[in-house]
Each structure stands twice: as C-alpha cells, then as structure tokens.
Design a protein around this motif. Structure first.
Motif, PDB file in Angstrom:
ATOM      1  N   MET A  42     -30.171  11.457  -9.792  1.00  0.00           N
ATOM      2  CA  MET A  42     -29.737  12.691  -9.070  1.00  0.00           C
ATOM      3  C   MET A  42     -30.407  13.112  -7.779  1.00  0.00           C
ATOM      4  O   MET A  42     -31.661  12.677  -7.935  1.00  0.00           O
ATOM      5  N   ARG A  46     -21.938  18.175 -12.186  1.00  0.00           N
ATOM      6  CA  ARG A  46     -23.202  18.984 -11.985  1.00  0.00           C
ATOM      7  C   ARG A  46     -22.540  20.405 -11.310  1.00  0.00           C
ATOM      8  O   ARG A  46     -21.445  20.458 -10.708  1.00  0.00           O
ATOM      9  N   LEU A 105     -26.898  19.819 -14.963  1.00  0.00           N
ATOM     10  CA  LEU A 105     -26.429  18.318 -14.815  1.00  0.00           C
ATOM     11  C   LEU A 105     -26.035  18.049 -16.349  1.00  0.00           C
ATOM     12  O   LEU A 105     -26.654  18.102 -16.981  1.00  0.00           O
ATOM     13  N   VAL A 156     -24.107  10.126 -14.837  1.00  0.00           N
ATOM     14  CA  VAL A 156     -23.797  11.549 -14.543  1.00  0.00           C
ATOM     15  C   VAL A 156     -22.396  11.714 -14.810  1.00  0.00           C
ATOM     16  O   VAL A 156     -21.366  10.983 -13.964  1.00  0.00           O
TER      17      VAL A 156
END
Length: 367
Positions: free
Chosen positions: A248, A313, A300, A310
């Motif tokens: 991130m 978010r 997240l 990911v």
C-alpha cells in the motif's frame, strides 16, 4: 463524511480520553544511572491484548530528560473495564545494559504492537531508536511483564539495519481472543512507514520481507525534516533495497497522501484480512480539508487467500481529528495502534497528539 464498507470493522465511536502522563512513577535507569520519571512527559501509542480477564496495554511513555523529546520506554497498563488503567511502576521494555543498547539509546523503545502467540505467551514488535534510525525489533514474554529481546526482526536479511518500523502481525479470533495466525504455514506481518510492505515468519521472531520481481529497486521511508517530527517530513528514496514488494502506498488528494503506516495487528475475517492503518496528509498534494501532516486511521482489505493482494481500501478516515484532542506534542494526530475483541465489542486504542491515550469501541458484527 466517512465511508464505511461492509467488510470494515466498526463503525467505531468517537475516541474518549483514558490515560495521560503519570509523573509519579520512576525507576533507576540502567543506562543513565539516574532515577527517572519515565512517564512524566507523554503517554501514547498503545498496543493492546486481553490477558487474565483484563485489557492490557503496552504504552509508549517519555521522560523529560532525553535529547529526542524524551527517551521512550514501554510500560504495562491494565484495566478491568477497558477504560480505567493502572500503570505498572517500572517500564517493561526499555533501553538497558545489554547487547541492544546501541540500537535503543538515546532514543528508546517506541510504538509497540503486541499479539498472543498460538503456542502461548506474547510477541511484541517495537521500534528501537538510536537517535538517528529506527529499526523494527521483536521481544517475547510469558506474562507481559518479563520480556526477552530478540533484536532486529529482519536479522540475517539485507534489511536488518535499514529504517524499519510498525509491525502489525496477522491474527484471527480464537475463543473470543485475537491470536497470531498462520497462513500457508507462515505467520504474516505488515510493516513500514511511507509505503506499507509485508513479511513472513516461521516463529514470530525472525522475519523475511516479501519480495517480488516487479518491485521497484528502491523503497520509500520517512525521515524527520528536523529532529522534531512536528516540523514536518520529507520522503527519501533509499537505494539498494531491491525487491521489496509494496502492499500500500500514499494516495494523492486523500488523507493518506503523505504516508501509510500499519496500525494494530491485522485481523482475518470472512471477508478477507482487515488491516487498520494510519495515513498522514501531505501539505501540498493531500486532502485540502484535512490539516497538513494530520494522522488519521483508515482500513485496508486484503485477500484471505493471498495476504499480499489488496481488494479494497476506505476512501476516507473512519476516525477524524477531534479538535479537543488536536493539541499536544505533535498536533492533529489520532494514531490507531491497539485492538482487542472483548465483551462482544472491538476496542481500538489510539494515541492522541502523541501525548495521551484514547479508546474507541464498535459492536462485533456477525459476518
């Protein structure tokens, strides 16, 4: 207005102040050879775990005598109700007359995160600060009072002596408690300041940063623009750390435009892995409605099948700076660092303005 997707923990209540300086506690510092009021200046940035039916916080406390805004030490505070805490008279993790003194003095031991080990006992990831560079360290304890320091988390890797911090270990709910969890036979940890990275371990003590061929040949770390963090930050590009896999990064125009930094231990849920993190706002390219350098927490979501991937978010912080708590050692900071599941709720412990502690709660939802 904050967004709160279904996968996120919460929504959380507005933080309430729970603990400030404790000037009456003192101990004989083994390094300075003086009696020190080790929590007289500030008490902030807590790790949290439940043990023996009580909420236990590992808090960062500063004295008034150090060169770097006070030497930092880590103390143990416990509570029967999650709000009223008693601080043990002596720190439990502090610079000492040991093999790690050159790493921990004169800055101290900073910003702990703590988890319960599935094999028993507790593991703390903290920052050892020598006054120039912070390094992510690991310590273990059977009871939260007696700690064994194991040194750099990334020992025997190229990252052992680089600027590293903020280790948030993956956990799962077991019998109502958050316990460190293995994924694919490995423990996982999210770490970093600026860009967030990941690492894996076999034993919760020695960690190997996650690398990939697609990773850039340099990584981001933050350095204070001066000796005091309140003066602002600049982002340095540090060459030579090839292969680190970024998880991130900061986002232009948002509350986390200057940096991202892992908060409390990550949590494995039915939706995936939820990581509460802290974002700081860039003074030129950040959110115009948020103060420059302000710290506020977001969340997240990572893939439960691939802890490095990911999925989602949050677009805005889920807790915002309270004007009543904006003033302190470092203004406009709401820094999430400790999380427990307790009495049917999430209890999130935060540092406020690098000066005091707060707690925010949220009901635990079935997922």
């Amino acid at each position: 207005m904050t967004d709160h997707p279904d996968w996120a923990l919460g929504p959380f209540s507005r933080p309430e102040r729970i603990l400030e300086t404790v000037p009456e506690v003192s101990f004989d510092c083994p390094v300075s050879k003086e009696r020190v009021a080790w929590a007289a200046k500030d008490v902030f940035n807590p790790a949290a775990v439940v043990h023996d039916g009580r909420v236990c916080l590992l808090v960062r406390a500063e004295d008034k005598v150090g060169r770097y805004a006070g030497v930092s030490r880590i103390g143990l505070a416990t509570s029967a109700d999650g709000r009223h805490f008693e601080l043990e008279p002596e720190p439990v993790l502090a610079p000492g007359d040991d093999e790690w003194q050159a790493w921990e003095w004169p800055g101290g031991c900073e910003d702990p995160r703590v988890v319960e080990s599935p094999d028993g006992g507790f593991v703390c990831a903290y920052t050892a600060f020598d006054g120039k560079v912070g390094a992510l360290f690991v310590a273990t304890s059977p009871d939260l009072k007696r700690w064994t320091k194991h040194g750099p988390a990334f020992a025997r890797t190229p990252y052992a002596r680089r600027a590293t911090k903020s280790g948030a270990i993956l956990t799962e709910l077991k019998d109502g408690r958050l316990v460190a969890a293995r994924h694919g036979g490995k423990f996982w940890m999210y770490w970093g300041e600026g860009v967030t990275y990941a690492a894996t371990s076999d034993d919760l003590i020695r960690w190997t940063p996650l690398e990939s061929e697609a990773a850039p040949d340099r990584y981001l770390t933050l350095r204070p623009a001066t000796e005091t963090r309140a003066a602002g930050w600049r982002i340095d590009h540090v060459p030579g750390a090839k292969g680190l896999h970024p998880i991130m990064a900061p986002r232009r125009g948002r509350f986390d435009s200057l940096l991202t930094e892992p908060g409390p231990p990550a949590v494995l849920t039915d939706a995936g892995i939820v990581l509460i993190y802290n974002g700081a706002n860039h003074p030129q390219t950040g959110d115009p409605d948020t103060p420059a350098h302000a710290y506020q927490p977001g969340q997240l979501l990572l893939d439960g099948r691939d802890p490095s991937a990911v999925i989602a978010r949050t677009q805005a912080p889920f807790l915002r700076i309270d004007p009543a708590e904006a003033q302190g050692q470092v203004g406009n900071v709401c820094f999430a660092e400790g999380l427990v599941a307790w009495n049917g709720a999430w209890w999130l412990y935060v540092g406020l303005a690098d000066s005091r502690l707060g707690v925010s709660t949220a009901p635990m939802r079935e997922r």
